[in-house]
Design an enzyme around this catalytic site. Structure first.
Site, short mmCIF file in Angstrom:
data_model
loop_
_atom_site.label_atom_id
_atom_site.label_comp_id
_atom_site.label_asym_id
_atom_site.label_seq_id
_atom_site.Cartn_x
_atom_site.Cartn_y
_atom_site.Cartn_z
N GLY A 51 21.25 7.39 -36.98
CA GLY A 51 20.06 7.05 -37.78
C GLY A 51 19.03 6.51 -36.82
N GLU A 52 18.59 5.31 -37.06
CA GLU A 52 17.60 4.68 -36.18
C GLU A 52 18.09 3.27 -35.89
OE1 GLU A 52 14.95 5.87 -34.56
OE2 GLU A 52 15.01 3.85 -33.74
N SER A 53 18.47 3.04 -34.63
CA SER A 53 19.12 1.77 -34.30
C SER A 53 18.24 0.56 -34.57
CB SER A 53 19.57 1.77 -32.83
OG SER A 53 18.47 1.99 -31.98
N CYS A 83 25.75 7.82 -31.92
CA CYS A 83 24.31 7.88 -31.64
C CYS A 83 23.64 6.52 -31.83
CB CYS A 83 23.66 9.00 -32.45
SG CYS A 83 22.11 9.57 -31.73
N ARG A 112 18.05 4.32 -24.93
CA ARG A 112 17.66 5.04 -26.16
C ARG A 112 16.84 6.27 -25.81
NH1 ARG A 112 13.94 2.31 -29.58
NH2 ARG A 112 14.43 3.81 -31.20
N ILE A 141 20.99 14.38 -31.13
CA ILE A 141 19.72 14.29 -31.85
C ILE A 141 19.02 13.00 -31.41
CG2 ILE A 141 18.60 14.21 -34.12
CD1 ILE A 141 21.32 15.40 -35.24
N ARG A 142 18.00 13.14 -30.58
CA ARG A 142 17.30 11.97 -30.00
C ARG A 142 18.33 10.94 -29.54
NH1 ARG A 142 15.15 9.38 -33.70
NH2 ARG A 142 15.89 10.64 -35.41
N HIS A 182 26.89 13.62 -32.48
CA HIS A 182 27.18 13.51 -33.92
C HIS A 182 28.31 14.46 -34.31
CE1 HIS A 182 23.49 11.31 -35.25
NE2 HIS A 182 23.00 11.84 -34.16
N GLU A 184 29.99 14.35 -36.91
CA GLU A 184 30.02 14.47 -38.37
C GLU A 184 29.18 15.64 -38.88
OE1 GLU A 184 28.43 12.29 -36.67
OE2 GLU A 184 26.44 11.94 -37.52
N1 GLN Z 1 16.99 7.66 -31.37
C1 GLN Z 1 17.74 6.94 -32.37
C2 GLN Z 1 17.79 5.45 -32.06
O1 GLN Z 1 17.30 5.04 -31.09
C3 GLN Z 1 19.15 7.47 -32.49
C4 GLN Z 1 19.13 8.86 -33.04
C5 GLN Z 1 20.31 9.21 -33.86
O2 GLN Z 1 21.11 8.37 -34.26
N2 GLN Z 1 20.42 10.47 -34.16
O3 GLN Z 1 18.34 4.71 -32.79
#
Ligand code: GLN
Length: 204
Positions: A51-53, A83, A112, A141-142, A182, A184
Site C-alpha cells: 500500500g503506502e507506508s 512492499c 522507498r 510496484i513502486r 507482492h 499475493e
Molecule cells: N511506494 C510505497 C511506499 O513507499 C510502497 C508500494 C507498495 O506497497 N506497492 O509505501
C-alpha cells in the site's frame, strides 16, 4: 488457536488486504482482517500488506495500533511485510516522510521507491532461498529495496535493477519476514505457505 490452522491477521488499515486473505486461506490458515486491538489479540501471526507506508504509519497512529502491533512483534509474533509492509519492518528507512514511523523488526536499511520512476512496476522470475529451485514470479510496484542488512539477517533473494546491480528484495530475521515484491497478486502461494509454516512453528 490451532497449530494446523493458525489464525493469521492482515493489517487492514490500508492496502491490498483481500489478496493476502485469499492466499492465506489457500494454504490452510484462518485469515482475519485486523483493524483494532481486539482483533490483533486473536491472531498468531500478522501480515503488513503493500500500500503506502507513510499512510499506514499515520493510520497506525490514528487508530492507536502502533504500540499494540510493536508489542506483539517484540513479543515474538511472526510478522510478514510485503512492499510497504517491508518498509514498516525496517530499522532505517531512506526517502520517507520526516513524520513516518516504523517497527524496527529487521536490522536493515530500506530505500522507498528505490527502483525509480522509469521502472515503477516490473516483474521478474527470482529464485527465493527457502522456497526451492523453481523461480517465483515476483511483481514489484513502486517497491523498496534493501540497502544494508545486519549480521542476523538472512538474505533470501536479490534482483538485478536498471542500475546494473543486484539488490536485496527478500529477507528474514527470526520471526520477521519481508519482501519488496507482492506474492499475493500472483497464483504462487509459496511465500504465504512459508510464512504460515513460521506461524505454525511459533505456536507448536
Ligand atoms: N511506494 C510505497 C511506499 O513507499 C510502497 C508500494 C507498495 O506497497 N506497492 O509505501
Amino acid at each position: 488457536m490451532s497449530a494446523d490452522a493458525p489464525t493469521v491477521g492482515v493489517l487492514a488499515l490500508q492496502g491490498d488486504v483481500a489478496e493476502h486473505v485469499r492466499h492465506l486461506e489457500s494454504v490452510g490458515a484462518r485469515a482475519v482482517a485486523v483493524r483494532r486491538r481486539s482483533e490483533l489479540d486473536g491472531v498468531d501471526g500478522l501480515i503488513l500488506p503493500g500500500g503506502e507506508s507513510t499512510a499506514m504509519s499515520r493510520l497506525l497512529d490514528v487508530y492507536d495500533m502502533y504500540e499494540p502491533v510493536a508489542e506483539r512483534i517484540s513479543g515474538g509474533m511472526p510478522v510478514y511485510g510485503s512492499c510497504a509492509g517491508m518498509i514498516l519492518l525496517a530499522s532505517v528507512v531512506l526517502d520517507t516522510r520526516a513524520d513516518a514511523t516504523w517497527f524496527s523488526a529487521i536490522d536493515m536499511t530500506v530505500r522507498r521507491n528505490a527502483f525509480g520512476r522509469q521502472v515503477d512496476s516490473f516483474e521478474a522470475d527470482l529464485v527465493v532461498d527457502a522456497l526451492g529451485a523453481d523461480p517465483v514470479r515476483t511483481v514489484f510496484i513502486r517497491a523498496p529495496w534493501v540497502e544494508t542488512v545486519g549480521p542476523d539477517v538472512e538474505v533470501l533473494a536479490r534482483v538485478r535493477a536498471s542500475d546494473g546491480h543486484d539488490h536485496v528484495v527478500a529477507v528474514r530475521q527470526g520471526n520477521a519476514l519481508a519482501t519488496s515484491f507482492h506474492p499475493e497478486v500472483t497464483d504462487d502461494v509459496r511465500v504465504h505457505r512459508y510464512f504460515v509454516d513460521m506461524v505454525r512453528q511459533s505456536t507448536s
